[in-house]
Each structure stands twice: as C-alpha cells, then as structure tokens.
Design a protein around this motif. Structure first.
Motif, PDB file in Angstrom:
ATOM      1  N   SER A  43       0.813  -1.219   0.000  1.00 30.67           N
ATOM      2  CA  SER A  43       0.000   0.000   0.000  1.00 30.67           C
ATOM      3  C   SER A  43       0.845   1.267   0.000  1.00 30.67           C
ATOM      4  CB  SER A  43      -0.934   0.007   1.215  1.00 30.67           C
ATOM      5  OG  SER A  43      -0.176   0.011   2.426  1.00 30.67           O
ATOM      6  N   LYS A  44       2.089   1.162   0.459  1.00 27.69           N
ATOM      7  CA  LYS A  44       2.957   2.335   0.538  1.00 27.69           C
ATOM      8  C   LYS A  44       3.890   2.470  -0.661  1.00 27.69           C
ATOM      9  CE  LYS A  44       3.165   2.346   5.604  1.00 27.69           C
ATOM     10  NZ  LYS A  44       4.049   2.341   6.783  1.00 27.69           N
ATOM     11  N   LEU A  45       4.006   1.404  -1.439  1.00 19.89           N
ATOM     12  CA  LEU A  45       5.052   1.352  -2.437  1.00 19.89           C
ATOM     13  C   LEU A  45       4.967   2.471  -3.465  1.00 19.89           C
ATOM     14  CD1 LEU A  45       7.492  -0.122  -3.582  1.00 19.89           C
ATOM     15  CD2 LEU A  45       5.917  -1.580  -4.876  1.00 19.89           C
ATOM     16  N   VAL A  46       3.797   2.655  -4.088  1.00 20.14           N
ATOM     17  CA  VAL A  46       3.680   3.632  -5.169  1.00 20.14           C
ATOM     18  C   VAL A  46       3.866   5.044  -4.645  1.00 20.14           C
ATOM     19  CG1 VAL A  46       2.154   4.611  -6.908  1.00 20.14           C
ATOM     20  CG2 VAL A  46       2.210   2.130  -6.559  1.00 20.14           C
ATOM     21  N   THR A  47       3.185   5.376  -3.534  1.00 22.53           N
ATOM     22  CA  THR A  47       3.286   6.733  -2.980  1.00 22.53           C
ATOM     23  C   THR A  47       4.713   7.053  -2.575  1.00 22.53           C
ATOM     24  OG1 THR A  47       1.028   6.607  -2.145  1.00 22.53           O
ATOM     25  CG2 THR A  47       2.463   8.297  -1.189  1.00 22.53           C
ATOM     26  N   ARG A  48       5.334   6.169  -1.829  1.00 25.38           N
ATOM     27  CA  ARG A  48       6.689   6.440  -1.356  1.00 25.38           C
ATOM     28  C   ARG A  48       7.693   6.450  -2.505  1.00 25.38           C
ATOM     29  NH1 ARG A  48       7.054   6.431   4.321  1.00 25.38           N
ATOM     30  NH2 ARG A  48       5.109   7.463   4.881  1.00 25.38           N
ATOM     31  N   HIS A  49       7.433   5.644  -3.537  1.00 25.40           N
ATOM     32  CA  HIS A  49       8.342   5.643  -4.677  1.00 25.40           C
ATOM     33  C   HIS A  49       8.345   7.021  -5.345  1.00 25.40           C
ATOM     34  CE1 HIS A  49      10.377   4.440  -8.357  1.00 25.40           C
ATOM     35  NE2 HIS A  49       9.399   5.017  -9.033  1.00 25.40           N
ATOM     36  N   TRP A  50       7.168   7.570  -5.597  1.00 30.13           N
ATOM     37  CA  TRP A  50       7.114   8.861  -6.286  1.00 30.13           C
ATOM     38  C   TRP A  50       7.625   9.991  -5.406  1.00 30.13           C
ATOM     39  CZ3 TRP A  50       7.228   9.042 -11.185  1.00 30.13           C
ATOM     40  CH2 TRP A  50       6.636   8.037 -11.946  1.00 30.13           C
ATOM     41  N   VAL A  51       7.340   9.916  -4.112  1.00 30.90           N
ATOM     42  CA  VAL A  51       7.871  10.938  -3.205  1.00 30.90           C
ATOM     43  C   VAL A  51       9.390  10.870  -3.154  1.00 30.90           C
ATOM     44  CG1 VAL A  51       7.992  11.690  -0.795  1.00 30.90           C
ATOM     45  CG2 VAL A  51       5.786  11.099  -1.797  1.00 30.90           C
ATOM     46  N   SER A  52       9.939   9.648  -3.110  1.00 31.40           N
ATOM     47  CA  SER A  52      11.395   9.508  -3.060  1.00 31.40           C
ATOM     48  C   SER A  52      12.034   9.973  -4.359  1.00 31.40           C
ATOM     49  CB  SER A  52      11.798   8.066  -2.748  1.00 31.40           C
ATOM     50  OG  SER A  52      11.400   7.200  -3.793  1.00 31.40           O
ATOM     51  N   ARG A  53      11.356   9.728  -5.499  1.00 32.32           N
ATOM     52  CA  ARG A  53      11.903  10.206  -6.774  1.00 32.32           C
ATOM     53  C   ARG A  53      11.927  11.734  -6.816  1.00 32.32           C
ATOM     54  NH1 ARG A  53      15.323   8.299  -7.961  1.00 32.32           N
ATOM     55  NH2 ARG A  53      15.179   7.340  -5.950  1.00 32.32           N
ATOM     56  N   LEU A  54      10.868  12.362  -6.284  1.00 31.65           N
ATOM     57  CA  LEU A  54      10.847  13.822  -6.214  1.00 31.65           C
ATOM     58  C   LEU A  54      11.980  14.312  -5.317  1.00 31.65           C
ATOM     59  CD1 LEU A  54       9.579  16.598  -6.722  1.00 31.65           C
ATOM     60  CD2 LEU A  54       8.014  16.149  -4.799  1.00 31.65           C
ATOM     61  N   GLY A  55      12.147  13.644  -4.172  1.00 32.83           N
ATOM     62  CA  GLY A  55      13.240  14.014  -3.270  1.00 32.83           C
ATOM     63  C   GLY A  55      14.589  13.887  -3.936  1.00 32.83           C
ATOM     64  N   ASN A  56      14.759  12.825  -4.740  1.00 31.69           N
ATOM     65  CA  ASN A  56      16.049  12.632  -5.403  1.00 31.69           C
ATOM     66  C   ASN A  56      16.308  13.711  -6.449  1.00 31.69           C
ATOM     67  OD1 ASN A  56      17.688  11.050  -7.833  1.00 31.69           O
ATOM     68  ND2 ASN A  56      18.397  10.587  -5.759  1.00 31.69           N
ATOM     69  N   ARG A  57      15.262  14.195  -7.113  1.00 33.18           N
ATOM     70  CA  ARG A  57      15.443  15.295  -8.067  1.00 33.18           C
ATOM     71  C   ARG A  57      15.954  16.542  -7.355  1.00 33.18           C
ATOM     72  NH1 ARG A  57      13.448  15.011 -13.214  1.00 33.18           N
ATOM     73  NH2 ARG A  57      12.309  13.107 -13.748  1.00 33.18           N
ATOM     74  N   ILE A  58      15.441  16.777  -6.145  1.00 34.72           N
ATOM     75  CA  ILE A  58      15.912  17.920  -5.361  1.00 34.72           C
ATOM     76  C   ILE A  58      17.363  17.717  -4.946  1.00 34.72           C
ATOM     77  CG2 ILE A  58      15.586  19.207  -3.208  1.00 34.72           C
ATOM     78  CD1 ILE A  58      12.578  18.520  -3.446  1.00 34.72           C
ATOM     79  N   ILE A  59      17.685  16.515  -4.480  1.00 35.88           N
ATOM     80  CA  ILE A  59      19.056  16.216  -4.054  1.00 35.88           C
ATOM     81  C   ILE A  59      20.023  16.385  -5.218  1.00 35.88           C
ATOM     82  CG2 ILE A  59      20.602  14.380  -3.253  1.00 35.88           C
ATOM     83  CD1 ILE A  59      18.231  13.297  -1.610  1.00 35.88           C
ATOM     84  N   ARG A  60      19.594  16.032  -6.446  1.00 32.72           N
ATOM     85  CA  ARG A  60      20.508  16.109  -7.594  1.00 32.72           C
ATOM     86  C   ARG A  60      20.849  17.554  -7.974  1.00 32.72           C
ATOM     87  NH1 ARG A  60      17.493  12.053 -10.262  1.00 32.72           N
ATOM     88  NH2 ARG A  60      17.155  13.385 -12.081  1.00 32.72           N
ATOM     89  N   ILE A  61      20.123  18.518  -7.443  1.00 34.66           N
ATOM     90  CA  ILE A  61      20.521  19.912  -7.631  1.00 34.66           C
ATOM     91  C   ILE A  61      21.863  20.156  -6.936  1.00 34.66           C
ATOM     92  CG2 ILE A  61      19.921  22.320  -7.112  1.00 34.66           C
ATOM     93  CD1 ILE A  61      16.978  21.462  -7.256  1.00 34.66           C
ATOM     94  N   VAL A  62      22.048  19.483  -5.806  1.00 31.38           N
ATOM     95  CA  VAL A  62      23.275  19.623  -5.012  1.00 31.38           C
ATOM     96  C   VAL A  62      24.298  18.544  -5.372  1.00 31.38           C
ATOM     97  CG1 VAL A  62      24.195  19.663  -2.658  1.00 31.38           C
ATOM     98  CG2 VAL A  62      21.977  20.708  -3.147  1.00 31.38           C
ATOM     99  N   VAL A  63      23.813  17.332  -5.656  1.00 35.77           N
ATOM    100  CA  VAL A  63      24.692  16.199  -5.983  1.00 35.77           C
ATOM    101  C   VAL A  63      24.307  15.705  -7.380  1.00 35.77           C
ATOM    102  CG1 VAL A  63      25.634  14.001  -5.173  1.00 35.77           C
ATOM    103  CG2 VAL A  63      24.637  15.593  -3.531  1.00 35.77           C
ATOM    104  N   PRO A  64      24.766  16.357  -8.426  1.00 39.87           N
ATOM    105  CA  PRO A  64      24.338  15.996  -9.778  1.00 39.87           C
ATOM    106  C   PRO A  64      24.847  14.624 -10.216  1.00 39.87           C
ATOM    107  CG  PRO A  64      26.109  17.619  -9.849  1.00 39.87           C
ATOM    108  CD  PRO A  64      25.708  17.484  -8.405  1.00 39.87           C
ATOM    109  N   GLU A  65      24.057  13.997 -11.092  1.00 36.51           N
ATOM    110  CA  GLU A  65      24.453  12.759 -11.763  1.00 36.51           C
ATOM    111  C   GLU A  65      24.567  11.555 -10.838  1.00 36.51           C
ATOM    112  OE1 GLU A  65      27.916  13.477 -14.115  1.00 36.51           O
ATOM    113  OE2 GLU A  65      27.020  15.153 -15.200  1.00 36.51           O
ATOM    114  N   VAL A  66      23.982  11.636  -9.650  1.00 36.28           N
ATOM    115  CA  VAL A  66      23.874  10.473  -8.777  1.00 36.28           C
ATOM    116  C   VAL A  66      22.388  10.221  -8.564  1.00 36.28           C
ATOM    117  CG1 VAL A  66      24.349   9.503  -6.499  1.00 36.28           C
ATOM    118  CG2 VAL A  66      26.074  10.902  -7.635  1.00 36.28           C
ATOM    119  N   TYR A  67      21.920   9.023  -8.887  1.00 38.19           N
ATOM    120  CA  TYR A  67      20.483   8.773  -8.953  1.00 38.19           C
ATOM    121  C   TYR A  67      19.899   8.134  -7.695  1.00 38.19           C
ATOM    122  CZ  TYR A  67      20.788  10.278 -13.730  1.00 38.19           C
ATOM    123  OH  TYR A  67      20.994  11.052 -14.851  1.00 38.19           O
ATOM    124  N   ASP A  68      20.743   7.666  -6.788  1.00 40.70           N
ATOM    125  CA  ASP A  68      20.248   7.150  -5.507  1.00 40.70           C
ATOM    126  C   ASP A  68      21.307   7.427  -4.444  1.00 40.70           C
ATOM    127  OD1 ASP A  68      19.000   5.926  -3.411  1.00 40.70           O
ATOM    128  OD2 ASP A  68      19.042   3.900  -4.250  1.00 40.70           O
TER     129      ASP A  68
END
Length: 263
Positions: free
Chosen positions: A149-174
């Motif tokens: 039940s949490k998989l889809v929601t948390r996946h998309w939230v984590s992907r959004l978070g990773n896009r923000i992180i990549r502003i500071v740490v570019p080219e690293v996807y996880d």
C-alpha cells in the motif's frame, strides 16, 4: 592529491573493512552478524568488521559483546558517547578502519551480500567510490506484502526528493541507499571532512567526493523492502534534508571542506 594506497596484499592491514552503524538492533543483530561473518569468511579476503553502536537504549551492545566473546578477534565494537546519528557513526567507523577498501552497510542487511562482492571488485578495479542504486535498471526488489500500500506513494515521493538532491549532488540517482564502498584514499579524504551527523550525511559524502574529483560508480542491487518510516518521521526527515542540502551548498561555496576537520 590523494594519499598512496597501502601495498596490495600488505600483511599489516586487512584488505576489506566493513563498517556497520547500529541502533536498536537487539532483535536481529545476532542473525545479521552470523550471516555477514559467514559470507566474509567464504570470500577468503582478509577483513575487519567494525560495529559502531549509537548508544542504543536496548540490549544491542550486550548482544554484540556476547558474540565478540564467542568469536574473539572477529568484531570491533565502538560506542558513541551519546546518540549522535547514523552519519556520525559511519564517520567514526570509517576513520577507525584500516582496510585498503572500506564498505558501509545497514546492519539489518537489506541488500544482497553478493552486491558487496561486486562492490569490492569495482573498488579493486580502480573506482574511488561505489554505491548501491535501488533505481538502477538492473536492480530488483523483494517486497514484504505489508508494504504494497505504501510502495507507489513512497516511490514517487522519493523520486521527487532525489530530483531535489541532484541539484546539489548531480548525476547520482540514488544517494540514500545504505550500501556504499570507498577506497582507502577516498574514505580518509571524505570522512575527515564530512560534518552532518544524521541521515542526510549521504549527499554530503557524495558531494565531497565529487568536489575532490573521486570517481563514483553506481551498481544494481537486490533490495529487501520490509519496513518504512512513519508519516511523521518521513515529513520531519524531509524537512531536515532540505535544510541540510542548503548547508552542503553553502559549505561547498565557502570552502568548508578544504581541510580535514574544518568547521
């Protein structure tokens, strides 16, 4: 720029240091250590296993000490004076380590141990930093049905978070996977400068590596998805992450990482 490695096969130092930050692990740490020690022994690589207890309020330290008495010389236990966070624990273990290659992983072993072997081979082949990536096209998940039940929601939230992180740490996807490996040179350089104490230490570590010119390689992983933060923890940790990303950007711009132990 980088300090020379110890000679390959040097008898004075282990080939591999494995660093496990531990906290409230009484219920599973014995099983984890039995599995990890058995795997490390099978590899035939000289190793040291370092556990850093972040002042667990349960019987984690006692459980580790009991295993130490049964397996003398197999485990080093370090303890923080107070609860300071995962980032501080990993830093302490990495700087206490003596191995030519140094790998840190979560103590519940959510990642396949064969990935650790692959990580070591990549480091031996010349990579400075190797990190597990749960979003790598070849990664796979073993999911507890409770988490559906949490998989889809948390996946998309984590992907959004990773896009923000990549502003500071570019080219690293996880940046947040709890399995990372470092050459001796990279570990000493990075962790002598790393400052964040809690879970947002990951992007700081990787950004220090990028600024220093170390080569980062992402590899696929088998990930056991069995638990998740509560909504409150997730929201509060997300706020702290944004705050710490701003700190990382400021520290980079102001040269806070130029020297070991800078503050």
């Amino acid at each position: 720029m980088h300090a020379p490695s110890e000679p390959r096969g040097s008898p004075s130092f282990p080939r591999l240091s494995v660093v496990l930050p531990v906290f409230r692990a009484e219920g599973f740490i014995r099983r984890s250590l039995d599995d990890l020690l058995a795997w490390l022994t099978r590899t035939g690589v000289s190793f040291e296993l370092i556990l850093v207890d972040d002042r667990s309020p349960d019987g984690t330290a006692a459980a580790i000490q009991q295993l130490q008495s049964q397996r003398p010389g197999a485990i080093r236990l370090l303890q923080n004076e107070r609860n300071v966070g995962k980032g501080a624990s990993v830093r302490k273990g990495m700087l206490a380590a003596e191995g030519q290659f140094r790998i840190t992983m979560d103590c519940d072993l959510p990642y396949g141990l064969d990935t650790v072997g692959q990580m070591l081979r990549m480091l031996e082949s010349g990579a400075d930093v190797v990190i597990a990536s749960r979003v790598h096209p070849e990664s796979s998940y073993v999911i507890n049905p409770r988490m559906f039940s949490k998989l889809v929601t948390r996946h998309w939230v984590s992907r959004l978070g990773n896009r923000i992180i990549r502003i500071v740490v570019p080219e690293v996807y996880d940046t947040q996977a709890g399995l990372k490996g470092f050459s001796r040179e990279a570990a000493i350089h990075i962790f002598s400068r790393q400052r964040l104490n809690r879970f947002s230490y990951d992007p700081e570590v990787l950004r220090i590596a990028q600024v220093a010119g170390f080569r980062i390689v992402e590899i696929p992983v088998v990930f056991r998805y069995e638990s998740e933060l509560t909504t409150v923890e997730f929201a509060s940790d997300s706020f702290r992450m944004i705050r710490d990303l701003i700190r990382i950007k400021i520290w980079e711009k102001t040269g806070k990482w130029d020297r070991p132990g800078s503050s």
